[in-house]
Design an enzyme around this catalytic site. Structure first.
Site, short mmCIF file in Angstrom:
data_model
loop_
_atom_site.label_atom_id
_atom_site.label_comp_id
_atom_site.label_asym_id
_atom_site.label_seq_id
_atom_site.Cartn_x
_atom_site.Cartn_y
_atom_site.Cartn_z
N HIS A 58 0.82 -1.23 0.00
CA HIS A 58 0.00 0.00 0.00
C HIS A 58 0.85 1.28 0.00
O HIS A 58 0.34 2.34 -0.34
CB HIS A 58 -0.96 0.00 1.20
CG HIS A 58 -2.00 -1.08 1.09
ND1 HIS A 58 -3.32 -0.83 0.82
CD2 HIS A 58 -1.89 -2.43 1.18
CE1 HIS A 58 -3.98 -1.97 0.74
NE2 HIS A 58 -3.14 -2.96 0.97
N HIS A 111 -6.72 -4.65 11.29
CA HIS A 111 -5.80 -5.24 10.30
C HIS A 111 -4.37 -4.83 10.66
O HIS A 111 -3.47 -5.66 10.75
CB HIS A 111 -6.18 -4.77 8.91
CG HIS A 111 -5.28 -5.23 7.81
ND1 HIS A 111 -5.20 -6.54 7.40
CD2 HIS A 111 -4.40 -4.54 7.02
CE1 HIS A 111 -4.32 -6.64 6.42
NE2 HIS A 111 -3.82 -5.45 6.16
N HIS A 166 -8.19 -4.57 -2.33
CA HIS A 166 -7.91 -5.81 -3.08
C HIS A 166 -9.17 -6.33 -3.77
O HIS A 166 -10.29 -6.11 -3.31
CB HIS A 166 -7.42 -6.92 -2.13
CG HIS A 166 -6.07 -6.68 -1.54
ND1 HIS A 166 -4.91 -7.15 -2.12
CD2 HIS A 166 -5.70 -6.02 -0.43
CE1 HIS A 166 -3.87 -6.80 -1.37
NE2 HIS A 166 -4.32 -6.10 -0.34
ZN LIG Z 1 -2.62 -4.69 4.53
#
Ligand SMILES: [Zn+2]
Length: 261
Positions: A58, A111, A166
């Site tokens: 990212h 996350h 994603h």
């Molecule tokens: Zn990630």
């Protein structure tokens, strides 16, 4: 008029480019090369980089983009991203000077510990926290944190357009169907998504309305989800966080055709 275009990177990442045919802001450029190709092809000038979390797929393109464009880099205050110029936390606002667009920043840990989302004008850029029909793995956070983060996102208006990091939608639907075999909306979504993927068309953005109807991780209070999670663990689960934790670990074990990050 603003356009939001996915630039593909790696196996299944989407780098989102927001542009007005002149200026462009880029969300989560894990790889600079496809972004630079796109900017040149469309004759766009980069004006900002926005990062949602520190994972290399990212942020890995930040430094190369900065060699060509001297632009602000927005990102999470609580994560170590060396190129950041603006460190953001919940309640902060990002005004992109070249666009009639501002984002408020949401803290959505789970996350990663410092993961943020950008929300404004019915657009949500949520990185690897909320996926179409799924959610990110818990690399740094607890189920409690991730559940709270997803609930925070679910509280945004139904028409919110959800731009995830994603293309995992089809694999996520396969898992969601195992959790909620009686969910008719999932069957309909699967048919639509299969057609798109056969033509190699992105399945994003989603909407929060669609996610609330199909995403098991936003449906931890639904009877069938509670029962499936209980069956998986062989225990009755007392609250939505326990249900969330059970289906998140079930998903980790679920045979997925794609790697998941
Ligand atoms: Zn990630």
């Amino acid at each position: 008029m603003l356009h939001i275009v996915p630039v593909r990177a790696f196996a299944d990442n989407y780098i989102w480019v927001i542009h007005d045919r002149c200026h462009a802001a880029v969300v989560d450029p894990g790889d600079a090369a496809p972004v630079l190709d796109f900017l040149r092809r469309e004759n766009l000038q980069l004006v900002a980089i926005l990062n949602t979390h520190h994972h290399n797929d990212h942020v890995g393109g930040n430094a190369t983009l900065l060699r060509e464009f001297s632009v602000p880099v927005y990102g999470p205050a609580h994560e170590a991203i060396p190129t950041l110029t603006h460190r953001l936390r919940e309640g902060d606002n990002v005004q992109l000077a070249e666009f009639p667009l501002s984002f408020s920043v949401l803290d959505i840990p789970g996350h990663t510990a410092g993961h943020i989302a950008y929300y404004g004008a019915n657009l949500l850029f949520c990185g690897d926290t909320l996926f179409a029909c799924g959610c990110g793995r818990l690399f740094e956070g607890t189920p409690q944190q991730m559940h709270a983060s997803l609930q925070k996102l679910a509280g945004l208006p139904d028409e919110t357009q959800v731009y995830c990091g994603h293309e995992y939608t089809l694999a996520n639907i396969h898992f969601a169907r195992a959790v909620e075999p009686g969910n008719q909306a999932l069957l309909e979504l699967e048919a639509t998504v299969k057609k798109l993927r056969e033509q190699d068309i992105p399945t994003l953005p989603s909407t929060l309305m669609r996610e609330k109807a199909t995403n098991p991780f936003l449906r931890c209070n639904q009877l069938e989800v509670i029962q499936s999670a209980g069956n998986y663990l062989g225990a009755s689960l007392p609250d939505p966080v326990s249900v969330f934790a059970a289906i998140r670990s079930w998903k980790n074990d679920f045979a997925a055709p794609q790697r998941e990050q």
